[in-house]
Write a protein that holds these residues in place. Sequence first.
Motif, PDB file in Angstrom:
ATOM      1  N   UNK A   3       0.723  -1.279  -0.054  1.00 58.57           N
ATOM      2  CA  UNK A   3      -0.016  -0.038   0.075  1.00 58.57           C
ATOM      3  C   UNK A   3       0.826   1.323  -0.060  1.00 58.57           C
ATOM      4  N   UNK A   4       1.972   1.391   0.520  1.00 58.08           N
ATOM      5  CA  UNK A   4       2.775   2.494   0.391  1.00 58.08           C
ATOM      6  C   UNK A   4       3.701   2.415  -0.711  1.00 58.08           C
ATOM      7  N   UNK A   5       4.082   1.629  -1.522  1.00 59.90           N
ATOM      8  CA  UNK A   5       4.851   1.605  -2.584  1.00 59.90           C
ATOM      9  C   UNK A   5       4.111   1.687  -3.929  1.00 59.90           C
ATOM     10  N   UNK A   6       2.887   1.031  -3.738  1.00 62.54           N
ATOM     11  CA  UNK A   6       1.850   0.811  -5.160  1.00 62.54           C
ATOM     12  C   UNK A   6       0.640   1.213  -4.779  1.00 62.54           C
ATOM     13  N   UNK A   7      -0.063   0.709  -3.905  1.00 62.37           N
ATOM     14  CA  UNK A   7      -1.565   1.162  -3.589  1.00 62.37           C
ATOM     15  C   UNK A   7      -2.656   1.337  -4.448  1.00 62.37           C
ATOM     16  N   UNK A   8      -2.526   0.471  -5.652  1.00 63.07           N
ATOM     17  CA  UNK A   8      -3.633   0.364  -6.436  1.00 63.07           C
ATOM     18  C   UNK A   8      -4.219  -1.226  -6.485  1.00 63.07           C
ATOM     19  N   UNK A   9      -3.808  -2.057  -5.528  1.00 61.87           N
ATOM     20  CA  UNK A   9      -4.184  -3.440  -5.487  1.00 61.87           C
ATOM     21  C   UNK A   9      -3.722  -4.105  -4.214  1.00 61.87           C
ATOM     22  N   UNK A  10      -3.995  -5.340  -3.937  1.00 65.18           N
ATOM     23  CA  UNK A  10      -3.467  -6.013  -2.657  1.00 65.18           C
ATOM     24  C   UNK A  10      -2.073  -6.719  -3.204  1.00 65.18           C
ATOM     25  N   UNK A  11      -1.309  -7.178  -2.128  1.00 61.92           N
ATOM     26  CA  UNK A  11      -0.344  -7.970  -2.236  1.00 61.92           C
ATOM     27  C   UNK A  11      -0.848  -9.260  -3.063  1.00 61.92           C
ATOM     28  N   UNK A  12       0.376  -9.923  -3.813  1.00 59.57           N
ATOM     29  CA  UNK A  12      -0.198 -11.294  -4.477  1.00 59.57           C
ATOM     30  C   UNK A  12      -0.353 -12.236  -3.348  1.00 59.57           C
ATOM     31  N   UNK A  13      -0.992 -13.304  -3.656  1.00 52.17           N
ATOM     32  CA  UNK A  13      -1.407 -14.505  -2.848  1.00 52.17           C
ATOM     33  C   UNK A  13      -0.137 -15.333  -2.003  1.00 52.17           C
ATOM     34  N   UNK A  14      -0.406 -16.065  -0.912  1.00 52.77           N
ATOM     35  CA  UNK A  14       0.658 -16.690  -0.118  1.00 52.77           C
ATOM     36  C   UNK A  14       0.906 -17.652  -1.179  1.00 52.77           C
ATOM     37  N   UNK A  64      26.362 -11.759   2.634  1.00 50.71           N
ATOM     38  CA  UNK A  64      25.736 -12.002   3.900  1.00 50.71           C
ATOM     39  C   UNK A  64      24.523 -11.407   3.704  1.00 50.71           C
ATOM     40  N   UNK A  65      24.335 -10.883   2.513  1.00 52.25           N
ATOM     41  CA  UNK A  65      23.100  -9.660   2.622  1.00 52.25           C
ATOM     42  C   UNK A  65      22.091 -10.366   1.412  1.00 52.25           C
ATOM     43  N   UNK A  66      20.759  -9.812   1.419  1.00 59.67           N
ATOM     44  CA  UNK A  66      19.745 -10.053   0.479  1.00 59.67           C
ATOM     45  C   UNK A  66      19.364  -8.744  -0.017  1.00 59.67           C
ATOM     46  N   UNK A  67      19.385  -8.493  -1.205  1.00 58.41           N
ATOM     47  CA  UNK A  67      19.132  -7.155  -1.728  1.00 58.41           C
ATOM     48  C   UNK A  67      17.659  -7.324  -2.601  1.00 58.41           C
ATOM     49  N   UNK A  68      16.922  -5.998  -2.205  1.00 59.27           N
ATOM     50  CA  UNK A  68      15.591  -5.883  -3.042  1.00 59.27           C
ATOM     51  C   UNK A  68      15.945  -4.577  -3.855  1.00 59.27           C
ATOM     52  N   UNK A  69      15.846  -4.678  -5.105  1.00 61.54           N
ATOM     53  CA  UNK A  69      16.304  -3.540  -5.960  1.00 61.54           C
ATOM     54  C   UNK A  69      15.690  -3.512  -7.290  1.00 61.54           C
ATOM     55  N   UNK A  70      16.030  -2.359  -8.158  1.00 63.68           N
ATOM     56  CA  UNK A  70      15.310  -2.412  -9.326  1.00 63.68           C
ATOM     57  C   UNK A  70      13.962  -2.411  -9.373  1.00 63.68           C
ATOM     58  N   UNK A  71      13.313  -1.641  -8.764  1.00 62.19           N
ATOM     59  CA  UNK A  71      11.682  -1.812  -8.639  1.00 62.19           C
ATOM     60  C   UNK A  71      11.283  -1.242  -9.909  1.00 62.19           C
ATOM     61  N   UNK A  95      11.936   4.074  -5.621  1.00 59.19           N
ATOM     62  CA  UNK A  95      11.901   3.345  -4.490  1.00 59.19           C
ATOM     63  C   UNK A  95      13.084   3.097  -3.993  1.00 59.19           C
ATOM     64  N   UNK A  96      13.410   2.934  -2.821  1.00 58.78           N
ATOM     65  CA  UNK A  96      15.054   2.848  -2.367  1.00 58.78           C
ATOM     66  C   UNK A  96      15.373   1.314  -2.651  1.00 58.78           C
ATOM     67  N   UNK A  97      16.683   0.942  -2.401  1.00 59.23           N
ATOM     68  CA  UNK A  97      17.016  -0.283  -2.391  1.00 59.23           C
ATOM     69  C   UNK A  97      17.182  -0.885  -1.006  1.00 59.23           C
ATOM     70  N   UNK A  98      16.674  -1.874  -0.665  1.00 61.42           N
ATOM     71  CA  UNK A  98      16.494  -2.363   0.700  1.00 61.42           C
ATOM     72  C   UNK A  98      17.934  -3.636   0.683  1.00 61.42           C
ATOM     73  N   UNK A  99      18.265  -3.667   1.942  1.00 61.42           N
ATOM     74  CA  UNK A  99      19.171  -4.694   2.096  1.00 61.42           C
ATOM     75  C   UNK A  99      18.761  -5.312   3.474  1.00 61.42           C
ATOM     76  N   UNK A 100      18.889  -6.735   3.461  1.00 63.80           N
ATOM     77  CA  UNK A 100      18.661  -7.451   4.793  1.00 63.80           C
ATOM     78  C   UNK A 100      19.696  -8.391   4.859  1.00 63.80           C
TER      79      UNK A 100
END
Length: 554
Positions: A335-346, A388-395, A407-412
């Motif tokens: 809802x914060x980054x997209x806001x036009x529909x729900x997240x996909x199903x489990x 030792x990191x997982x990266x979410x990027x290239x949105x 959108x920012x790059x997230x590192x976990x």
Amino acid sequence: MLAPLLSDPDTVRAADEIHRGLHALGVRDPHVQAAIAELPLEDAAAARALGRRLTRTGTSTLTVNVGIALLARLGEPEDVPYLKVLGLLRALTRPVVGALTALDCPTAALVWLADHAEIRALRHLIDAIAARDDHEARTWLINAPLDSGAVGPSTARRVAEAVQLSDILGAEQTDTQAVAQAVAQAGRLLSRMTGLRDYRPEILSYRQATTTYTAFVARAGQLPPTPDHYAILLSVALDLHSGPSVLLDWQPGQREALLHALEAVLHNESWTAVAESEPEDPAERRRVHWLRRTARQPFHRATVSRFRVEATVRDPADPDTVEARVLIDGRPLVPEAFGKGPANSPEYLLDSGRLRAAAEPREVQLAEAYCTEGCCGALYVTICREGDQVVWRDWRRPPSRQPRAELPEYRFDAGDYDAEIERAENDRTWAWPARNTARLIAAGLREQPGLLTRWDGQVGWIGTDFHDQDSTAISFTYWPGLAAGQRDKDGPWLQFVWSLPDDGTPPEHQAATALRQLAERDPKTYAQVRGGSRSHAEVLGFPWPEPEDPEVTT
């Protein structure tokens, strides 16, 4: 055809001509409304008289719609009683509401119609009543039936604004029944505003949201413990825990305090007894089972807060999309980054392993617009492992018709990320038996695609029936020649759906039985045709569903 008849002083003759002419043209009711709205009216008195003739004696919705459209422009108070009775016909409710609104009719006329109209006709009436700023409108709205088909997220927000919801909750009242009704209605409206059947969470457009949530939770303990009231409180808690309501402008600790207060109410002995009951009515029993499965979820304090995935099921009395909510630093991403529909199903994000991180980057669709990606877009991210990191990027959010903030790059931390994905993939506490059966059948068909291919079938979607959540539905497309590798892509095809009611046995047993039946018997002999075309069905020798069947897809 209409223009010369609107000035005819002989309304009987003009009405007959209109009836014959419209049916000869083959137009539809909405065309009539649009045409009349634009026509110049040379003789207002004659056109008004014709409108009255058509609304009071017309014998088809086409002709009556002409009359309604004329009275929307020229009507007078004496026309209101006739219009509101016509509004009882579902096909006429919308134009009648438009005409009554244009006439500035008394609120009582709209309320009368809303009290007598079918549930499915209520949406336009509730919108019209919510636009009225008077005591009668507010009194009716605070007691109005909020059927999911009648009140979507945007209508819920307009109702909350019209009745001044936070003020009602904050007012001193001595009538305990009235207090309970107002509190319950407030909870329904708040929950509905966070619903997924719209293009953005309406709760974020409701200026009094935080004030109303605070007032609602303060009154929550005054609700009698019933399954309906338990479901309302739990729905609000789910929204405050991981839904779009998290994104509201809360004071530090304010939202957490509200969740703590709701938890205290629901863990009272009288409330826990509600969740332990076993109602005889199937719909109520399904709802109580949801209460049991979901009771702890909104009050769970995650040990790892940086990245979290929560499979979330809304109240089955208000069926909606089951989504895998992604939370980053405690904030719901979609809802914060997209806001036009729900997240996909489990099933899409977790059962498939799509969220797992590997050295090879992989693009994943996290969400799709309510109307489909081709219309209003989708949300994609690329996931990869770097040391030792997982990266979410290239949105990506195609199609990008409007410029949007990057959108920012997230590192976990990779260890924490992997642990959370493993937990989420193995957590089935949210799923009911038919959903688990569907998951196991889908997994079986992924492992043995030949079970359907041998019958010239190509698997489609597998899940629970939207109209009966206790039934598993398996869809497949029949393509003649598919098994032999000779499918004619331009030839006839049909979509079939096989519905499997929950028989009470374990999902593992039901799934194994279904897969065995697919292996032994041609599913086209027991599944139902649900899509394609009548001509394809005739060519392939299958009966085509009756037109009134709401499940038919073309």
